[in-house]
Design a protein around this motif. Sequence first.
Motif, PDB file in Angstrom:
ATOM      1  N   ASP A  77      35.551  28.300  49.602  1.00  0.00           N
ATOM      2  CA  ASP A  77      36.995  28.073  49.767  1.00  0.00           C
ATOM      3  C   ASP A  77      37.737  28.798  48.646  1.00  0.00           C
ATOM      4  OD1 ASP A  77      39.524  27.213  50.274  1.00  0.00           O
ATOM      5  OD2 ASP A  77      39.122  25.077  50.010  1.00  0.00           O
ATOM      6  N   LEU A  78      38.398  29.883  49.005  1.00  0.00           N
ATOM      7  CA  LEU A  78      39.153  30.671  48.030  1.00  0.00           C
ATOM      8  C   LEU A  78      40.653  30.398  48.094  1.00  0.00           C
ATOM      9  CD1 LEU A  78      37.327  34.110  48.410  1.00  0.00           C
ATOM     10  CD2 LEU A  78      37.073  32.478  46.540  1.00  0.00           C
ATOM     11  N   VAL A  79      41.068  29.586  49.061  1.00  0.00           N
ATOM     12  CA  VAL A  79      42.494  29.331  49.245  1.00  0.00           C
ATOM     13  C   VAL A  79      43.168  28.759  47.991  1.00  0.00           C
ATOM     14  CG1 VAL A  79      44.189  27.988  50.557  1.00  0.00           C
ATOM     15  CG2 VAL A  79      42.330  29.163  51.751  1.00  0.00           C
ATOM     16  N   PRO A  80      42.526  27.832  47.260  1.00  0.00           N
ATOM     17  CA  PRO A  80      43.201  27.284  46.072  1.00  0.00           C
ATOM     18  C   PRO A  80      43.527  28.322  45.003  1.00  0.00           C
ATOM     19  CG  PRO A  80      41.352  25.899  46.710  1.00  0.00           C
ATOM     20  CD  PRO A  80      41.244  27.147  47.519  1.00  0.00           C
ATOM     21  N   TYR A  81      42.928  29.494  45.096  1.00  0.00           N
ATOM     22  CA  TYR A  81      43.101  30.495  44.048  1.00  0.00           C
ATOM     23  C   TYR A  81      44.089  31.601  44.430  1.00  0.00           C
ATOM     24  CZ  TYR A  81      38.682  28.139  43.244  1.00  0.00           C
ATOM     25  OH  TYR A  81      37.704  27.178  43.106  1.00  0.00           O
ATOM     26  N   ILE A  82      44.736  31.454  45.574  1.00  0.00           N
ATOM     27  CA  ILE A  82      45.596  32.532  46.068  1.00  0.00           C
ATOM     28  C   ILE A  82      46.710  32.871  45.089  1.00  0.00           C
ATOM     29  CG2 ILE A  82      47.389  33.036  47.796  1.00  0.00           C
ATOM     30  CD1 ILE A  82      45.546  31.973  49.929  1.00  0.00           C
ATOM     31  N   GLU A  83      47.397  31.866  44.583  1.00  0.00           N
ATOM     32  CA  GLU A  83      48.526  32.153  43.700  1.00  0.00           C
ATOM     33  C   GLU A  83      48.072  32.842  42.419  1.00  0.00           C
ATOM     34  OE1 GLU A  83      52.183  32.894  42.902  1.00  0.00           O
ATOM     35  OE2 GLU A  83      51.583  31.889  44.776  1.00  0.00           O
ATOM     36  N   LYS A  84      46.934  32.408  41.897  1.00  0.00           N
ATOM     37  CA  LYS A  84      46.403  33.038  40.686  1.00  0.00           C
ATOM     38  C   LYS A  84      45.993  34.481  40.974  1.00  0.00           C
ATOM     39  CE  LYS A  84      44.893  33.206  36.438  1.00  0.00           C
ATOM     40  NZ  LYS A  84      45.840  33.356  35.318  1.00  0.00           N
ATOM     41  N   ILE A  85      45.417  34.722  42.134  1.00  0.00           N
ATOM     42  CA  ILE A  85      45.050  36.096  42.508  1.00  0.00           C
ATOM     43  C   ILE A  85      46.301  36.969  42.572  1.00  0.00           C
ATOM     44  CG2 ILE A  85      44.124  37.549  44.367  1.00  0.00           C
ATOM     45  CD1 ILE A  85      42.214  35.190  45.038  1.00  0.00           C
ATOM     46  N   ARG A  86      47.363  36.451  43.187  1.00  0.00           N
ATOM     47  CA  ARG A  86      48.610  37.211  43.255  1.00  0.00           C
ATOM     48  C   ARG A  86      49.151  37.518  41.865  1.00  0.00           C
ATOM     49  NH1 ARG A  86      51.208  33.204  47.744  1.00  0.00           N
ATOM     50  NH2 ARG A  86      50.408  34.181  49.661  1.00  0.00           N
ATOM     51  N   GLU A  87      49.094  36.539  40.981  1.00  0.00           N
ATOM     52  CA  GLU A  87      49.591  36.742  39.617  1.00  0.00           C
ATOM     53  C   GLU A  87      48.795  37.834  38.900  1.00  0.00           C
ATOM     54  OE1 GLU A  87      49.362  32.990  37.683  1.00  0.00           O
ATOM     55  OE2 GLU A  87      50.942  32.059  38.905  1.00  0.00           O
ATOM     56  N   GLU A  88      47.485  37.831  39.084  1.00  0.00           N
ATOM     57  CA  GLU A  88      46.654  38.839  38.426  1.00  0.00           C
ATOM     58  C   GLU A  88      46.888  40.227  39.018  1.00  0.00           C
ATOM     59  OE1 GLU A  88      44.776  38.871  35.804  1.00  0.00           O
ATOM     60  OE2 GLU A  88      44.877  36.749  35.305  1.00  0.00           O
ATOM     61  N   ILE A  89      47.143  40.302  40.321  1.00  0.00           N
ATOM     62  CA  ILE A  89      47.462  41.594  40.932  1.00  0.00           C
ATOM     63  C   ILE A  89      48.794  42.110  40.396  1.00  0.00           C
ATOM     64  CG2 ILE A  89      48.057  42.751  43.104  1.00  0.00           C
ATOM     65  CD1 ILE A  89      45.978  40.944  44.474  1.00  0.00           C
ATOM     66  N   ASP A  90      49.763  41.224  40.249  1.00  0.00           N
ATOM     67  CA  ASP A  90      51.049  41.625  39.653  1.00  0.00           C
ATOM     68  C   ASP A  90      50.830  42.159  38.234  1.00  0.00           C
ATOM     69  OD1 ASP A  90      52.521  40.973  41.901  1.00  0.00           O
ATOM     70  OD2 ASP A  90      53.076  38.973  41.177  1.00  0.00           O
ATOM     71  N   ALA A  91      49.986  41.480  37.471  1.00  0.00           N
ATOM     72  CA  ALA A  91      49.693  41.940  36.109  1.00  0.00           C
ATOM     73  C   ALA A  91      48.989  43.293  36.127  1.00  0.00           C
ATOM     74  CB  ALA A  91      48.841  40.900  35.379  1.00  0.00           C
ATOM     75  N   LEU A  92      48.059  43.466  37.061  1.00  0.00           N
ATOM     76  CA  LEU A  92      47.365  44.746  37.222  1.00  0.00           C
ATOM     77  C   LEU A  92      48.359  45.886  37.424  1.00  0.00           C
ATOM     78  CD1 LEU A  92      44.664  46.352  37.804  1.00  0.00           C
ATOM     79  CD2 LEU A  92      44.973  45.676  40.200  1.00  0.00           C
ATOM     80  N   CYS A  93      49.415  45.586  38.168  1.00  0.00           N
ATOM     81  CA  CYS A  93      50.397  46.618  38.504  1.00  0.00           C
ATOM     82  C   CYS A  93      51.341  46.958  37.357  1.00  0.00           C
ATOM     83  CB  CYS A  93      51.187  46.202  39.744  1.00  0.00           C
ATOM     84  SG  CYS A  93      50.176  46.142  41.248  1.00  0.00           S
ATOM     85  N   THR A  94      51.217  46.262  36.247  1.00  0.00           N
ATOM     86  CA  THR A  94      52.004  46.615  35.055  1.00  0.00           C
ATOM     87  C   THR A  94      51.280  47.623  34.174  1.00  0.00           C
ATOM     88  OG1 THR A  94      51.107  44.847  33.634  1.00  0.00           O
ATOM     89  CG2 THR A  94      53.007  44.291  35.039  1.00  0.00           C
ATOM     90  N   LEU A  95      50.013  47.877  34.448  1.00  0.00           N
ATOM     91  CA  LEU A  95      49.202  48.731  33.578  1.00  0.00           C
ATOM     92  C   LEU A  95      49.533  50.210  33.782  1.00  0.00           C
ATOM     93  CD1 LEU A  95      45.706  47.014  33.996  1.00  0.00           C
ATOM     94  CD2 LEU A  95      47.249  46.847  32.030  1.00  0.00           C
ATOM     95  N   ARG A  96      49.401  50.963  32.714  1.00  0.00           N
ATOM     96  CA  ARG A  96      49.507  52.417  32.745  1.00  0.00           C
ATOM     97  C   ARG A  96      48.344  52.990  31.943  1.00  0.00           C
ATOM     98  NH1 ARG A  96      52.811  50.406  35.463  1.00  0.00           N
ATOM     99  NH2 ARG A  96      54.993  50.993  35.827  1.00  0.00           N
ATOM    100  N   PHE A  97      47.970  54.208  32.235  1.00  0.00           N
ATOM    101  CA  PHE A  97      46.935  54.867  31.441  1.00  0.00           C
ATOM    102  C   PHE A  97      47.488  55.200  30.061  1.00  0.00           C
ATOM    103  CE2 PHE A  97      45.477  55.758  35.768  1.00  0.00           C
ATOM    104  CZ  PHE A  97      44.129  55.430  35.666  1.00  0.00           C
ATOM    105  N   THR A  98      46.725  54.861  29.038  1.00  0.00           N
ATOM    106  CA  THR A  98      47.142  55.168  27.670  1.00  0.00           C
ATOM    107  C   THR A  98      46.796  56.618  27.334  1.00  0.00           C
ATOM    108  OG1 THR A  98      45.026  54.529  26.664  1.00  0.00           O
ATOM    109  CG2 THR A  98      46.661  52.776  27.047  1.00  0.00           C
ATOM    110  N   ASP A  99      47.350  57.095  26.234  1.00  0.00           N
ATOM    111  CA  ASP A  99      47.053  58.468  25.807  1.00  0.00           C
ATOM    112  C   ASP A  99      45.566  58.646  25.527  1.00  0.00           C
ATOM    113  OD1 ASP A  99      49.716  59.130  26.043  1.00  0.00           O
ATOM    114  OD2 ASP A  99      50.157  58.930  23.895  1.00  0.00           O
ATOM    115  N   ASP A 100      44.940  57.649  24.896  1.00  0.00           N
ATOM    116  CA  ASP A 100      43.500  57.741  24.617  1.00  0.00           C
ATOM    117  C   ASP A 100      42.690  57.798  25.910  1.00  0.00           C
ATOM    118  OD1 ASP A 100      44.012  57.709  21.923  1.00  0.00           O
ATOM    119  OD2 ASP A 100      43.438  55.612  21.617  1.00  0.00           O
ATOM    120  N   GLU A 101      43.095  57.001  26.882  1.00  0.00           N
ATOM    121  CA  GLU A 101      42.386  57.002  28.163  1.00  0.00           C
ATOM    122  C   GLU A 101      42.546  58.326  28.881  1.00  0.00           C
ATOM    123  OE1 GLU A 101      42.692  52.192  29.107  1.00  0.00           O
ATOM    124  OE2 GLU A 101      44.214  53.568  29.888  1.00  0.00           O
TER     125      GLU A 101
END
Length: 390
Positions: A41-65
């Motif tokens: 049952d993964l349904v209880p984790y949906i909101e947390k998954i959405r939050e982590e995807i939103d956080a993922l979408c804030t990332l950018r490649f750094t100069d070192d990367e």
Amino acid sequence: MIVRSLLDTDLYKFSMMQVVLHQYPAAQVEYRFKCRTPDVDLVPYIEKIREEIDALCTLRFTDDELAYMRSQRFLSSDFVDFLGLFHLNAKYVSVEPSAKGNGEIEIAIAGPWLHTIMFEVPILAIVNEIYFSARYPDMDLAEGRRRLRAKIELLRDTDGYETCRIADYGTRRRFSRAWHDEMLTILKDELGRQLAGTSNVWLAMRHGLVPLGSMAHEFLQAFQSLGPRLRDSQVAAFEGWAKEYRGDLGIALSDVYGLDTFLRDFDMYFCKLFDGARHDSGEPFQWGERVLAHYVANRVDPRTKTLVFSDGLDIPRVMKLYAHFRGRCQLAFGVGTNLTNDVGPDALQVVIKMVRCNGQPVAKLSDTPGKNMSDDVEYVAYLRRVFDIA
């Protein structure tokens, strides 16, 4: 925040993405998530998954990367420049409870291939880590360390296996980011040269390891829509790859249409051009014997080619395959979940697969039927007829 770098993914996402940028920048695709483990049952984790995807979408490649990526011989400067502008956009992803009401969730990714190709691996890692951290919040990793050291000792200390090397292929189903990092640290310290590298680019950069990978199933699947006639789509995919890399990154994936079809299409030209082939479904010993015989039939010395095994491996399986094929070809072994999620609880079998490209269904016809994934039964039947697959 679970994923903290856009490099925290598998190398083949970047190698495929470069081809997409150069050859198919306008392609539109759809991906779907599936948990193959029953009664989860993964349904209880949906909101947390959405939050982590939103956080993922804030990332950018750094100069070192970006500097690290520019150091990879097979990545072009214009592609790395593109990465400097790139970010993921959550508008392309939806996470909802399944309409079946059975605890399953539906994750759909739809949009330009160029801008969605990077979602798969981090989203799977996010789902895994959220699930395991919620179910086992006080997990003692001592058992995982004990199991890991037993694997290391088996491979390192058994006579005759000094040149048997393994690589980490386990990002998408890892127990956690922290365990993945610790596990690789231990492998590097204890195995030395017997650790060939990792598919995870971020950890390769952090630990001074070789990043490994070439192509995934989605690349060949997409050509069912992008290529010429359907029957020639696998050939078109290999030719598109060769056009991009000119002999580099030369490991061909063999199981999108089954081994029979792969061998029909992988003619003398491809046998000589590509460095080897990767096994990811079906019986591995039979697969290896047939591929080696195919090289011989095409006047290629198998000892100059590499067989890559990556389907559900553990260390005893690696050692059996090594003992059977050593001296007859070059060998590589990608061990995934058995390294990154063998700490006690059963691992989840979660996947995200491409199901459409440019509005048309695409599918994989694996030698392991349970690995097939498509939402269009009629198309799968048609695909089987076209490729003469029983």
